[in-house]
Write a protein that holds these residues in place. Structure first.
Motif, short mmCIF file in Angstrom:
data_model
loop_
_atom_site.label_atom_id
_atom_site.label_comp_id
_atom_site.label_asym_id
_atom_site.label_seq_id
_atom_site.Cartn_x
_atom_site.Cartn_y
_atom_site.Cartn_z
N PRO B 704 6.81 17.00 45.00
CA PRO B 704 7.42 17.20 46.33
C PRO B 704 8.17 15.95 46.79
CG PRO B 704 5.05 16.87 46.53
CD PRO B 704 5.36 16.83 45.07
N PHE B 705 9.20 15.57 46.07
CA PHE B 705 10.01 14.42 46.46
C PHE B 705 10.98 14.84 47.55
CE2 PHE B 705 9.64 11.74 42.32
CZ PHE B 705 8.32 11.54 42.63
N ARG B 706 11.36 13.86 48.34
CA ARG B 706 12.12 14.24 49.53
C ARG B 706 13.60 13.87 49.45
NH1 ARG B 706 7.12 12.46 51.06
NH2 ARG B 706 5.84 14.09 51.99
N ASN B 707 13.95 13.01 48.50
CA ASN B 707 15.37 12.68 48.38
C ASN B 707 16.16 13.92 47.98
OD1 ASN B 707 15.26 10.07 49.10
ND2 ASN B 707 15.15 9.26 47.01
N GLN B 708 17.31 14.07 48.58
CA GLN B 708 18.06 15.30 48.34
C GLN B 708 19.35 15.06 47.57
OE1 GLN B 708 17.09 18.37 48.93
NE2 GLN B 708 15.17 17.75 49.85
N ASP B 709 19.48 13.89 46.96
CA ASP B 709 20.69 13.61 46.21
C ASP B 709 20.86 14.64 45.09
OD1 ASP B 709 22.45 10.81 45.56
OD2 ASP B 709 22.32 12.35 44.01
N PRO B 710 22.02 15.28 45.03
CA PRO B 710 22.15 16.37 44.04
C PRO B 710 22.12 15.91 42.59
CG PRO B 710 24.23 15.96 45.15
CD PRO B 710 23.21 15.11 45.83
N VAL B 711 22.57 14.69 42.32
CA VAL B 711 22.63 14.23 40.93
C VAL B 711 21.35 13.50 40.53
CG1 VAL B 711 23.97 12.93 39.25
CG2 VAL B 711 25.12 13.95 41.22
N ASP B 712 21.02 12.48 41.33
CA ASP B 712 19.92 11.60 40.92
C ASP B 712 18.54 12.22 41.14
OD1 ASP B 712 21.80 9.85 40.27
OD2 ASP B 712 21.34 8.33 41.77
N SER B 713 18.37 12.89 42.28
CA SER B 713 17.02 13.31 42.64
C SER B 713 16.34 14.18 41.58
CB SER B 713 17.03 14.05 43.97
OG SER B 713 17.61 13.24 44.94
N PRO B 714 17.03 15.20 41.06
CA PRO B 714 16.34 16.01 40.05
C PRO B 714 15.93 15.19 38.84
CG PRO B 714 18.38 17.05 40.73
CD PRO B 714 18.38 15.69 41.31
N ILE B 715 16.79 14.26 38.44
CA ILE B 715 16.45 13.45 37.26
C ILE B 715 15.29 12.54 37.58
CG2 ILE B 715 17.37 11.88 35.53
CD1 ILE B 715 20.12 12.86 36.13
N GLU B 716 15.33 11.93 38.76
CA GLU B 716 14.23 11.04 39.14
C GLU B 716 12.92 11.79 39.18
OE1 GLU B 716 15.18 9.10 42.80
OE2 GLU B 716 16.90 8.07 41.93
N GLU B 717 12.99 12.99 39.75
CA GLU B 717 11.77 13.80 39.83
C GLU B 717 11.25 14.10 38.44
OE1 GLU B 717 9.42 17.42 39.89
OE2 GLU B 717 11.38 17.23 38.99
N ARG B 718 12.17 14.44 37.56
CA ARG B 718 11.77 14.80 36.21
C ARG B 718 11.16 13.61 35.48
NH1 ARG B 718 15.91 17.37 32.00
NH2 ARG B 718 14.46 17.17 30.27
N ILE B 719 11.77 12.44 35.70
CA ILE B 719 11.24 11.25 35.04
C ILE B 719 9.84 10.95 35.56
CG2 ILE B 719 11.52 8.76 34.85
CD1 ILE B 719 14.55 9.26 34.90
N ALA B 720 9.67 11.03 36.87
CA ALA B 720 8.37 10.71 37.45
C ALA B 720 7.32 11.69 36.93
CB ALA B 720 8.45 10.78 38.96
N ARG B 721 7.68 12.94 36.83
CA ARG B 721 6.73 13.96 36.38
C ARG B 721 6.38 13.73 34.91
NH1 ARG B 721 8.57 19.00 35.19
NH2 ARG B 721 10.43 18.56 36.42
N GLU B 722 7.41 13.44 34.14
CA GLU B 722 7.20 13.22 32.72
C GLU B 722 6.34 11.97 32.50
OE1 GLU B 722 8.13 15.43 30.67
OE2 GLU B 722 7.57 14.39 28.82
N ARG B 723 6.58 11.00 33.35
CA ARG B 723 5.84 9.74 33.29
C ARG B 723 4.34 10.01 33.46
NH1 ARG B 723 7.16 5.66 30.75
NH2 ARG B 723 4.95 5.25 30.52
N ILE B 724 4.02 10.87 34.44
CA ILE B 724 2.61 11.22 34.68
C ILE B 724 2.01 11.81 33.41
CG2 ILE B 724 1.10 12.81 35.92
CD1 ILE B 724 2.90 12.58 38.31
N GLN B 725 2.76 12.72 32.81
CA GLN B 725 2.23 13.40 31.64
C GLN B 725 2.11 12.44 30.45
OE1 GLN B 725 1.04 16.24 31.91
NE2 GLN B 725 1.98 17.03 33.78
#
Lengths: 183, 979
Positions: B704-725
């Motif tokens: 549940p990230f709050r940044n709404q940047d169309p380019v960066d936010s999805p990638i950042e979210e994905r990286i953070a999620r992948e990092r957890i895993q």
């Protein structure tokens, strides 16, 4: 060439079905399988109950061995088809449907009718849709031109259906059009 | 529990619709039936009385009502007749409905007006003293009206229509208008000939006037608030399933009587629980119930035409059904009654203001479950002391539950529904049919069996299915385990509990089979054992058993057990250490207990928002604990393998899901894997999945990230999620450096990072580029980043990236650091070695007082430095180690002499490392937290914080001098070893 001339010019529906079998569908596997390489690509791994996208031919094969449930594509539902049917009957142009919907629908309904909700209703809707579209393509014959034919949203099976006749008529039209200029 | 007193019954009318009404003084009961008669019963006479009858009607009677000084009857002959009270003496027509059947008569609370509902689609309110004075209520209904009732104030009339709507009319002197239409509560019954049409669908007003009850189409009894006209709560009993055919409230509103499945149930309005039951007439359903307005008497009529009267329906020890205050019973007995409890509905406003998410349910029921199974004495005592509590809205404690189970509905339920498979139960009255099915049919084979014990708990593990049944009559509570495998029932075993104990929860865990269980190979079959069993019992313990039924240990639960789920190597137990808090928090704690040696690996309170409850617990495919709560959050326990360092990461907020927007749906979790949330989607207000078994849906996991940047936010979210895993996967590695799977994922991560670097380069955000570069995992990726910087002509930046790459090549890789960190956990948490008495001559251990040290440069907390630094920070579990850190060489020598060889080796490594680190930072006033950093690493950190701008040459020279220094210091521990 044992086939009659009229059939030789076009692809048979069975062949189209074969081509459509390469399309990916979603399944719920009932068996575990590692990622496996086939000629057309590597598919898997199958890990129940996670869904997986595999080609239709493989899904058919697994389904017949009761090793998966096929998840019908979202357009293969009563709601979607009903909406398309009303659009088909109320508007002049062809409504947008997946290019190989007829083949996929046939295979899915043949093999996995127990996985499809309201399979009977869907079958009758598909039939209605086909008739409505056929009527339209017959109407389109009036607009037939010698040089080009634009067929937006026409599906593979329908194109195949009209192809022999339309090509022949276009050929004749070309001749008719060309002759005055030659004289 | 069935009440002791028995009802008396009289055959009153012919089969079919019947109706009943008490006179205002409660002495007379009027019943009407299809035989066109209204019979007049004296309530004080017994079964042998010969009732008077009124013969005037031409067709069947459908409604009777008692007004002030008279009584009324109406029927299919469309006439409403008035009679003199208590007698069968005809006193004139009230109205005639022009050929339509009368469906209901309702006399207003003052007894002066009657509302007549007929098939005419309108309701007429007739003044009984002046019958030409008629108010017509029309326009509110499109289908025939079945029932009508008055609000206790006489200003609101509710009419229930056959199209399933309830219309509330505001009646004033000037006229009537529709105040609200409530759709979707009562069932829709169009055909007046169908048996369902006879069911009582009326809105039964509570005497407080704050809400009414109605039998809903979902077979519940719902309370609908007067102020908002919405459902505030519902009454349902797990043991009673079926349509409610009649409803009535006692005169003071404390009890609610309902008829369901040929039984009469008496509910407590306050606790919403069934208190007593009485069997009705066999093969008939009760269609009208009435409480006597003045006595402790309940009467009902049914489709067999039988009138039943149940005197003393409410036992003497419970509050009186008639009077609001303490008073002797109406029968003149001397039993002292308890004071009537304050009504739950008296303050509905206060409840509504609280914005409470589960309706009124969370108000504590102080009578508790105990109401049904406690002896009479205890019950009386408890109901006495409970009322004070009622004034304070204490959070209702969430009861124990089994994850993945549903209540019995339509004789079917799920005992377990998880990623392994499903246990379905079908109730066949005398026994249950249990059907066990697996998602993966190649590994295990589904089966079904007949169950005579009526198992009510089930757990589906990797190695076997576990069931538990409650104690009943003479057989005790017992647990049966059915391991999967080659032999059908030979492996089954049962474990019986002593009398009086119950099973609260069960869990079966075990290693996931890599191959089919039927496969006789060494890796696949039963050589890995049959898993582990945990049983939570009502005596406050967790009993651990092995897969073959051997008892291993009994652990006490520190509080109240709530739920548990077993994974491969641990069990996740949720309990409530104390009580719930007053502001709505459930105060639950999750504990991870290992199967191996019953160590508590983690103990963490659950991050459930106030006013919400835990819905599901389970483990992900990778074995990390996860929870789902009623607020719609999924939390994952990260770092669960690091002792006492776990945290709850909010993995997903289902309210933010795209598909949820604008829809009323909820999710019922089944499992969680890396990127997908497996769940069943429940439409509307459905709380549990039904039958046939719905398909498992896969929803993408999004932090549940709050940044709404169309380019960066999805990638950042994905990286953070992948990092957890990746971190989770890495924690499981042990001494391995890395696994091919992790490598692959890190390459993917780097690709994503490079994308971000490119965007950052484009927008010329140098600090961001540096930060991102430091997060890259492989030197090749850093080289790519450097190329990117060159492409965008950021020469300075490119130099810095090259410098980072250089250090990375010279120092430990992140993978090595992570391994070291893992080893550090074991080291930090090693059990304290017991000092030998009189042999410990070490100086006292050094005490770290961070507040007293001088301020030092801040060590930058990048991903790679942070892991090793943070681990040692604030941890001084091994005093011996820290002692050696501060002691003189003599002290160390001594210790070496005395120590046993075993520990010496391990500690020496630490000592060496520490000594190096310490001397490295000796000149600068560094906090001791970073002394364990590898030389080069600490070096980078220092440069980062002190020297933001640097050139490569400068770095080289620094490094060279540093190395020299280190070498000099490294000799020191070696010398020490020689001694």
């Amino acid at each position: 060439m044992a086939l009659p001339q009229s059939l030789r010019t076009s692809v048979t529906p069975l062949e189209l079905e074969l081509i459509a079998s390469e399309q990916l569908v979603e399944i719920v596997p009932l068996i575990t399988m590692e990622k496996t390489a086939f000629i057309s690509g590597a598919y898997g791994p199958l890990r129940p109950p996670a869904k997986c996208r595999i080609p239709l031919w493989m899904a058919t094969n697994l389904k017949l061995k009761k090793k998966c449930h096929i998840v019908p594509p979202e357009w293969l539902s009563v709601d979607f088809l009903l909406e398309r049917l009303t659009r088909e009957t109320s508007r002049p142009e062809f409504s947008k449907l997946p290019f190989r919907f007829a083949e996929i629908a046939k295979v899915v309904l043949d093999v996995a009718s127990d996985d499809v909700q309201n399979a009977d209703k869907i079958k009758s809707l598909l039939k209605d849709l086909r008739e409505a579209r056929q009527a339209k393509s017959r109407d389109g014959l009036q607009k037939l031109d010698h040089s080009e034919l634009s067929l937006p949203n026409l599906c593979s099976m329908e194109i195949n259906e009209i192809r022999p006749f339309f090509i022949q008529s276009m050929g004749i039209l070309t001749q008719l059009v060309r002759e005055p200029s030659a004289e | 529990m069935a009440s002791t007193s028995k009802a008396i019954s009289n055959s009153a009318h012919q089969q079919g619709q019947t109706c009943i009404a008490f006179s205002r003084d409660g002495k007379i009961a009027y019943t009407g039936g299809l035989d066109t008669l209204v019979r007049i019963w004296h309530t004080d006479q017994g079964e042998d009385q010969e009732p008077e009858a009124a013969y005037e009607a031409d067709e069947g009677i459908t409604a009777v009502a008692a007004a002030e000084g008279c009584w009324l009857s109406g029927g299919h002959d469309s006439d409403v007749r008035k009679y003199i009270s208590g007698k069968a003496q005809f006193n004139g027509l009230v109205m005639s409905a022009a050929g339509a059947s009368i469906r209901c008569l309702a006399v207003d609370p003052s007894g002066k007006r009657v509302a007549v509902a007929s098939d005419e689609l309108l309701v007429k309110i007739v003044d009984l003293d002046e019958i030409t004075n008629v108010v017509v209520l029309e326009g509110g209904h499109k289908k025939r009206i079945r029932k009508t009732t008055w609000h206790p104030s006489g200003t609101i009339l509710t009419t229930s229509s056959s199209d399933g709507t309830i219309v509330a009319w505001n009646i004033s002197d000037t006229g009537a208008k529709v105040e609200n239409v409530i759709d979707g509560v009562i069932p829709e019954v169009v055909d007046p000939e169908s048996p369902e049409f006879m069911h009582d669908c009326s809105a039964v007003w509570h005497p407080s006037g704050q809400y009414f009850f109605a039998a809903s189409r979902t077979h519940e009894i719902v309370a609908i608030s007067r102020s908002t006209w919405t459902k505030t709560s519902s009454l349902s009993d797990p043991n009673t399933v079926g349509v409610t055919t009649a409803l009535a409230l006692s005169a003071n509103g404390v009890y609610l009587a309902s008829a369901c499945n040929q039984e009469i149930l008496i509910w407590s309005v306050q606790t919403k629980r069934v208190l007593w039951k009485h069997p009705g007439t066999p093969n008939a359903f009760t269609i009208q119930i009435a409480f006597s307005p003045t006595e402790n008497l309940l009467a009902w009529t049914d489709t067999e035409g039988v009138l039943s009267r149940w005197r003393d329906a409410i036992p003497a020890e419970s509050p009186d059904p008639v009077h609001q205050t303490a008073a002797g019973s109406a029968q003149g007995t001397t039993t002292k009654r308890k004071p009537t409890p304050p009504l739950w509905g008296e303050e509905p406003e206060a409840v509504a203001e609280g914005g409470d998410p589960y309706g009124d349910d969370w108000i504590i029921d102080d009578l508790g479950d105990g109401m049904e199974d406690e002896p009479e004495g205890a019950k009386a005592m408890r109901s006495g002391d409970g009322f004070v509590k009622e004034m304070v809205s204490i959070t209702k404690a969430q009861p124990a539950f089994q994850p993945g189970s549903t209540p019995m509905e339509n004789k079917k339920r799920y005992l377990a529904y998880n990623m392994v498979g499903v246990i379905e139960v079908t109730d066949q009255d005398t026994h249950h049919i249990v059907n066990v099915e697996f998602h993966d049919r190649s590994t295990r084979k589904g089966y079904h069996f007949t169950d005579h014990f009526k198992y009510d708990l089930g757990s589906l593990g990797e190695r076997g299915a576990l069931f538990a049944c409650p104690p009943e009559l003479d057989h005790p509570a017992q647990v049966i385990y059915k391991p999967y495998g080659t032999w059908s029932t030979q492996g089954d075993w049962t474990y019986a509990l002593p009398k009086g104990q119950r099973v609260l929860g069960i869990a079966a865990g075990g290693e996931r089979p890599m191959r089919s269980l039927r496969d006789p190979s060494s890796s696949g079959g039963d050589i890995q054992g049959q898993g582990n069993i945990v049983i939570a019992t009502s005596s406050g313990d967790l009993t651990f058993l092995s897969g073959s039924g051997m008892e291993r240990i009994v652990l006490g639960v520190e509080g109240e057990y709530v739920t548990m789920a077993a994974a491969e190597e641990y069990v996740l137990v949720v309990h409530r250490p104390g009580a719930t808090t007053i502001d709505g928090s459930q105060s639950l704690v999750a504990t991870l207990i290992s199967f191996e040696d019953f160590q508590v690996l983690q103990e963490k309170p659950l991050p459930i928002p106030k006013g919400h409850t835990l819905r599901w617990i389970g483990t992900t495919d990778e074995g990390a604990p996860a929870i789902y709560d009623s607020a719609g959050y999924i939390h994952l326990m990260i770092h669960h393998r690091r002792p006492n360092r776990a945290a709850w990461a909010r993995l997903m907020d289902t309210n933010l899901l795209e598909r949820k927007q604008g829809k009323d749906e909820s999710y019922w979790p089944v499992g969680l894997s890396q990127d997908t949330f497996m769940c069943l989607i429940l439409k509307g207000r459905q709380e549990y999945p039904g039958f046939p078994r719905p398909l498992i849906q896969e929803l993408p996991v999004r932090l549940p990230f709050r940044n709404q940047d169309p380019v960066d936010s999805p990638i950042e979210e994905r990286i953070a999620r992948e990092r957890i895993q990746v971190n989770l996967a890495r924690d499981a590695l042990g001494d391995e450096l890395t696994s091919p799977d992790i490598d692959k994922r890190e390459v993917e991560l780097d690709k994503q990072l490079i994308k971000l670097i490119q965007v950052a380069c484009k927008t010329d955000k140098a600090p961001r580029v540096i930060e991102l570069v430091k997060r890259l995992h492989f030197p090749n990726s850093i080289a790519a980043a450097s190329q990117l910087a060159g492409f965008y002509r950021l020469i300075g930046l490119q130099e810095k990236i090259e410098a980072i790459k250089l250090w990375r090549e010279q120092n430990a890789t992140p993978a090595e650091e992570a391994r070291e960190a893992r080893q550090g956990f074991a080291y930090d948490d090693a059990p304290l070695a017991r000092p030998k008495p009189f042999q410990n001559f070490n100086p006292p251990p050094k005490v770290d007082r961070p507040g007293l040290t001088r301020s030092a440069g801040i060590v930058e907390q990048t991903e790679f430095t942070a892991s090793s630094v943070a681990i040692r920070a604030g941890r001084s579990l091994a005093p011996r180690a820290s002692a050696s850190r501060s002691t003189s060489p003599e002290g160390k020598r001594k210790r070496d002499d005395n120590d046993d060889d075993l520990s010496c080796n391990t500690f020496d490594v630490g000592v060496k490392r520490r000594a190096v680190g310490e001397s490295n930072v000796a000149p600068s006033p560094k906090p001791s937290t970073c002394i364990a950093i590898q030389p080069g690493r600490a070096y980078i950190s220092i440069i980062y914080c002190r020297q933001p701008i640097f050139s490569e040459d400068w770095a080289r020279s620094q490094e060279k001098s540093f190395r020299k220094k280190t070498r000099a210091q490294q000799t020191y521990p070696k010398e020490r070893e020689l001694f």
